[in-house]
Write a protein that holds these residues in place. Structure first.
Motif, short mmCIF file in Angstrom:
data_model
loop_
_atom_site.label_atom_id
_atom_site.label_comp_id
_atom_site.label_asym_id
_atom_site.label_seq_id
_atom_site.Cartn_x
_atom_site.Cartn_y
_atom_site.Cartn_z
N MET A 64 15.77 -34.39 39.85
CA MET A 64 14.91 -33.47 39.10
C MET A 64 15.62 -32.77 37.95
O MET A 64 14.99 -32.44 36.95
CB MET A 64 14.28 -32.45 40.04
N LEU A 65 16.91 -32.52 38.07
CA LEU A 65 17.63 -31.88 36.98
C LEU A 65 17.58 -32.74 35.71
O LEU A 65 17.20 -32.24 34.65
CB LEU A 65 19.08 -31.56 37.38
N PRO A 66 17.93 -34.03 35.77
CA PRO A 66 17.81 -34.84 34.55
C PRO A 66 16.37 -34.95 34.04
O PRO A 66 16.14 -34.96 32.83
CB PRO A 66 18.35 -36.22 34.97
N LEU A 67 15.41 -35.02 34.95
CA LEU A 67 14.02 -35.10 34.53
C LEU A 67 13.60 -33.83 33.79
O LEU A 67 12.98 -33.89 32.72
CB LEU A 67 13.11 -35.33 35.74
N GLY A 68 13.96 -32.68 34.34
CA GLY A 68 13.66 -31.42 33.68
C GLY A 68 14.36 -31.32 32.33
O GLY A 68 13.77 -30.88 31.34
N ARG A 69 15.61 -31.75 32.27
CA ARG A 69 16.35 -31.72 31.01
C ARG A 69 15.75 -32.67 29.98
O ARG A 69 15.73 -32.36 28.79
CB ARG A 69 17.82 -32.06 31.25
N PHE A 70 15.24 -33.80 30.43
CA PHE A 70 14.61 -34.76 29.52
C PHE A 70 13.40 -34.12 28.85
O PHE A 70 13.23 -34.20 27.63
CB PHE A 70 14.20 -36.02 30.28
N PHE A 71 12.54 -33.48 29.63
CA PHE A 71 11.33 -32.88 29.07
C PHE A 71 11.60 -31.56 28.35
O PHE A 71 10.80 -31.13 27.53
CB PHE A 71 10.27 -32.69 30.15
N ALA A 72 12.74 -30.92 28.64
CA ALA A 72 13.05 -29.63 28.02
C ALA A 72 13.82 -29.77 26.71
O ALA A 72 13.94 -28.81 25.97
CB ALA A 72 13.87 -28.79 29.00
N HIS A 73 14.31 -30.95 26.41
CA HIS A 73 15.17 -31.17 25.24
C HIS A 73 14.49 -30.72 23.94
O HIS A 73 13.39 -31.14 23.62
CB HIS A 73 15.56 -32.65 25.15
N GLN A 74 15.17 -29.83 23.23
CA GLN A 74 14.75 -29.30 21.93
C GLN A 74 13.34 -28.69 21.98
O GLN A 74 12.53 -28.89 21.07
CB GLN A 74 14.84 -30.37 20.85
N ARG A 75 13.07 -27.95 23.02
CA ARG A 75 11.79 -27.25 23.16
C ARG A 75 12.03 -25.75 23.19
O ARG A 75 13.16 -25.29 23.33
CB ARG A 75 11.08 -27.68 24.45
N SER A 76 10.95 -25.00 23.13
CA SER A 76 11.05 -23.54 23.21
C SER A 76 11.46 -23.12 24.62
O SER A 76 11.36 -23.91 25.57
CB SER A 76 9.71 -22.91 22.85
N LEU A 77 11.89 -21.88 24.75
CA LEU A 77 12.31 -21.36 26.05
C LEU A 77 11.21 -21.50 27.10
O LEU A 77 11.47 -21.90 28.24
CB LEU A 77 12.74 -19.89 25.93
N GLU A 78 9.98 -21.18 26.72
CA GLU A 78 8.86 -21.26 27.66
C GLU A 78 8.63 -22.69 28.14
O GLU A 78 8.36 -22.92 29.32
CB GLU A 78 7.57 -20.72 27.02
N THR A 79 8.74 -23.64 27.22
CA THR A 79 8.53 -25.04 27.59
C THR A 79 9.67 -25.55 28.46
O THR A 79 9.45 -26.30 29.41
CB THR A 79 8.38 -25.91 26.33
N ARG A 80 10.89 -25.13 28.14
CA ARG A 80 12.03 -25.52 28.98
C ARG A 80 11.86 -24.95 30.39
O ARG A 80 12.08 -25.65 31.38
CB ARG A 80 13.35 -25.03 28.37
N PHE A 81 11.46 -23.69 30.48
CA PHE A 81 11.22 -23.08 31.78
C PHE A 81 10.16 -23.86 32.56
O PHE A 81 10.34 -24.18 33.73
CB PHE A 81 10.76 -21.62 31.61
#
Length: 163
Positions: A64-81
């Motif tokens: 899940m960590l890589p999956l979350g990092r994949f979708f969070a890449h270069q996004r706003s703080l809210e989207t990364r969260f």
């Protein structure tokens, strides 16, 4: 673009190992706190539940960590969260439910047909489905209330850490 996301999604080995141990410990603590609050830990299966929730968190983290990092890449703080929150919540629940289903399967395998037969396939599928349903009804509540707080905190920390 995709190769950049994949590269950014790759965590270090220490992030995977230390994070998995910490996430597993948080899920273990959550389950034990919930058991204590509900019935003072008056159950014969405390050790088994502790192992189940720890290993569920431990094994979910590296996926899940890589999956979350994949979708969070270069996004706003809210989207990364949100990416980390959804990935960790779904992954931890699914991994723990899967482990519960496999334990359930091992218990009932003594009464199942021989491996590979059509009857065995149906028994495997329906035993697994029954276990997942039972986990959804009885097991999810052990993630509350502390697991939800851990999820918020960990998701926020991961979102802040990733730029």
């Amino acid at each position: 673009m995709i190769s950049e996301r994949l590269k950014a999604a790759r965590p270090s080995l220490s992030e995977l190992l230390i994070g998995a141990l910490l996430w597993g410990a948080q899920m273990l603590t959550s389950a034990m706190a919930a058991l204590y609050l509900r019935n003072g830990m008056e159950t014969a299966h405390v050790r088994d539940l502790a192992i189940l929730y720890f290993v569920g968190g431990l094994l979910a983290w590296p996926f899940m960590l890589p999956l979350g990092r994949f979708f969070a890449h270069q996004r706003s703080l809210e989207t990364r969260f949100a990416a980390f929150f959804v990935a960790l919540a779904a992954g931890t629940i699914l991994m723990t439910a899967f482990l519960f289903a496999m334990d359930y399967r091992v218990f009932y395998s003594a009464w199942h047909a021989p491996f590979g037969s059509l009857t065995w396939v149906f028994q495997f599928a329906f035993t697994g489905a029954s276990a997942v349903y039972q986990f959804a009804v009885l097991g999810l509540r052990l993630f509350l209330p502390l697991g939800l707080l851990c999820l918020f905190g960990t998701s926020f920390a991961l979102a802040k850490r990733m730029r």
